[in-house]
Design an enzyme around this catalytic site. Structure first.
Site, PDB file in Angstrom:
ATOM      1  N   SER A   1       0.771  -1.191   0.106  1.00 28.50           N
ATOM      2  CA  SER A   1      -0.146  -0.082  -0.078  1.00 28.50           C
ATOM      3  C   SER A   1       0.885   1.190   0.121  1.00 28.50           C
ATOM      4  O   SER A   1       1.982   1.399   0.331  1.00 28.50           O
ATOM      5  CB  SER A   1      -0.959   0.154   1.175  1.00 28.50           C
ATOM      6  OG  SER A   1      -1.855  -1.103   1.085  1.00 28.50           O
TER       7      SER A   1
HETATM    8  N1  SAH Z   1      -1.399  -4.877   3.730  1.00 26.08           N
HETATM    9  C1  SAH Z   1      -0.525  -4.723   2.667  1.00 26.08           C
HETATM   10  C2  SAH Z   1      -1.267  -4.603   1.401  1.00 26.08           C
HETATM   11  C3  SAH Z   1      -1.600  -5.847   0.729  1.00 26.08           C
HETATM   12  S1  SAH Z   1      -2.564  -5.575  -0.646  1.00 26.08           S
HETATM   13  C4  SAH Z   1       0.677  -3.740   2.915  1.00 26.08           C
HETATM   14  O1  SAH Z   1       1.301  -3.695   3.978  1.00 26.08           O
HETATM   15  O2  SAH Z   1       0.937  -3.166   1.959  1.00 26.08           O
HETATM   16  C5  SAH Z   1      -3.960  -6.463  -0.177  1.00 26.08           C
HETATM   17  C6  SAH Z   1      -4.008  -7.779   0.261  1.00 26.08           C
HETATM   18  O3  SAH Z   1      -5.274  -8.385   0.421  1.00 26.08           O
HETATM   19  C7  SAH Z   1      -3.480  -8.834  -0.844  1.00 26.08           C
HETATM   20  O4  SAH Z   1      -2.249  -9.473  -0.487  1.00 26.08           O
HETATM   21  C8  SAH Z   1      -4.748  -9.903  -1.185  1.00 26.08           C
HETATM   22  O5  SAH Z   1      -4.412 -11.169  -1.405  1.00 26.08           O
HETATM   23  C9  SAH Z   1      -5.183  -9.695   0.168  1.00 26.08           C
HETATM   24  N2  SAH Z   1      -6.576 -10.397   0.246  1.00 26.08           N
HETATM   25  C10 SAH Z   1      -7.865 -10.112  -0.399  1.00 26.08           C
HETATM   26  N3  SAH Z   1      -8.671 -10.472  -0.386  1.00 26.08           N
HETATM   27  C11 SAH Z   1      -8.560 -11.176   1.034  1.00 26.08           C
HETATM   28  C12 SAH Z   1      -9.521 -11.954   1.918  1.00 26.08           C
HETATM   29  N4  SAH Z   1     -10.533 -12.084   1.761  1.00 26.08           N
HETATM   30  N5  SAH Z   1      -8.699 -12.444   3.226  1.00 26.08           N
HETATM   31  C13 SAH Z   1      -7.445 -12.054   3.378  1.00 26.08           C
HETATM   32  N6  SAH Z   1      -6.643 -11.285   2.353  1.00 26.08           N
HETATM   33  C14 SAH Z   1      -7.243 -10.902   1.446  1.00 26.08           C
END
Ligand code: SAH
Length: 286
Positions: free
Chosen positions: A136
């Site tokens: 992010s």
């Molecule tokens: N928190 C991260 C951003 C990750 S992007 C950071 O530190 O930058 C969003 C993430 O959400 C992706 O890895 C995706 O696989 C996950 N995601 C999407 N749907 C999800 C769900 N139902 N449960 C858990 N993770 C999910």
């Protein structure tokens, strides 16, 4: 307007309909503060200098719920000055919470990226981490944490969407215990690998569908979603403490940050904040 007047208790079923201009003194804007999370948009929008040459990586703050031990070896260190510049930019963008700013300054974001991207670690962009997911954008991480904290110290927080583990690390410095769920096995493993050298004692990673929450660890003072669904999963609302806050991007192409607070056992208040752009929240695991 008093705090009370800004509070709009809603039944759970009414939640998705409400959109309000302000919330408990939080500056809330319906204006488009677009925070694109797509690497393509970001790379066009961010032309800040690349990270080079490199200096020693972050050191942890001496106090706080958690601390980061900088145990990584063999990774090109990145200048503390670049991270300080990122924090100065966050202040200009309106982030005021000191604990959040300190956490953003402490966490070595470059350690959560592939070496090929680490030169862009401190620009205000989301960056690909593989599997069509992104780390992010710093602004949106800080903004969501600030809204969730609301000046309070958080005991237990739940993150949905661990990705590479960056936001969980920032959370570990503002909350006592952090639980984070990832649905993609390779990213769950990546986060473990990224976090291991940092030796953060108060993060627990889970592989599973975050839409179900984590009932065995509930209730949570804060829940933060790093992926956008068409609505906030009901099970998550039920895992908030009374007084607890959930912040989530909601929508498909057009997304907005939504803040939901549990105001009693059976009532939640909802507030729509700024526009944003996140990867989709998907059901199940893979
Ligand atoms: N928190 C991260 C951003 C990750 S992007 C950071 O530190 O930058 C969003 C993430 O959400 C992706 O890895 C995706 O696989 C996950 N995601 C999407 N749907 C999800 C769900 N139902 N449960 C858990 N993770 C999910």
């Amino acid at each position: 307007m008093t705090d009370k007047a800004r509070r709009f208790p809603l039944s759970l079923s009414a939640l998705s309909q409400k959109s309000l201009p302000s919330f408990r003194g939080q500056p809330v804007s319906s204006n488009a503060i677009v925070t694109p999370q797509t690497a393509t948009k970001n790379s066009a929008q961010n032309s800040q200098p690349r990270v080079s040459p490199l200096a020693p990586a972050a050191t942890a703050p001496k106090s706080g719920p958690g601390s980061l031990a900088n145990g990584a070896r063999g990774v090109p260190p990145v200048s503390d000055a670049l991270r300080r510049a990122m924090v100065a930019r966050l202040v200009k963008q309106g982030i005021t919470n000191r604990a959040v700013l300190a956490a953003m300054e402490a966490v070595p974001r470059h350690l959560f990226m592939e070496p090929g991207f680490s030169g862009q670690a401190y620009i205000d962009a989301s960056i690909p981490i593989g599997y069509q997911q992104t780390i992010s954008q710093p602004y949106i991480v800080a903004r969501m944490l600030e809204i969730m904290c609301n000046g309070r110290k958080l005991d237990r927080v739940l993150e949905i969407g661990t990705g590479c583990g960056y936001q969980a690390s920032v959370l570990s410095l503002v909350a006592k215990d952090v639980f984070s769920i990832e649905r993609l096995k390779p990213l769950h493993e990546l986060a473990k690998t990224n976090l291991r050298p940092l030796r953060i004692a108060n993060i627990r990673l889970h592989y599973g569908d975050g839409m179900l929450g984590l009932p065995q660890a509930a209730p949570f003072d804060g829940i933060i979603l790093a992926a956008a669904g068409l609505e906030v999963p009901r099970l998550l609302l039920e895992q908030l403490t009374v007084g607890g806050r959930l912040i989530a991007p909601v929508g498909a192409k057009q997304q907005e940050l939504q803040l939901i607070e549990r105001v009693s056992k059976s009532e939640w208040s909802s507030m729509t904040l700024e526009q944003c752009h996140f990867v989709p929240l998907c059901p199940g695991t893979a």
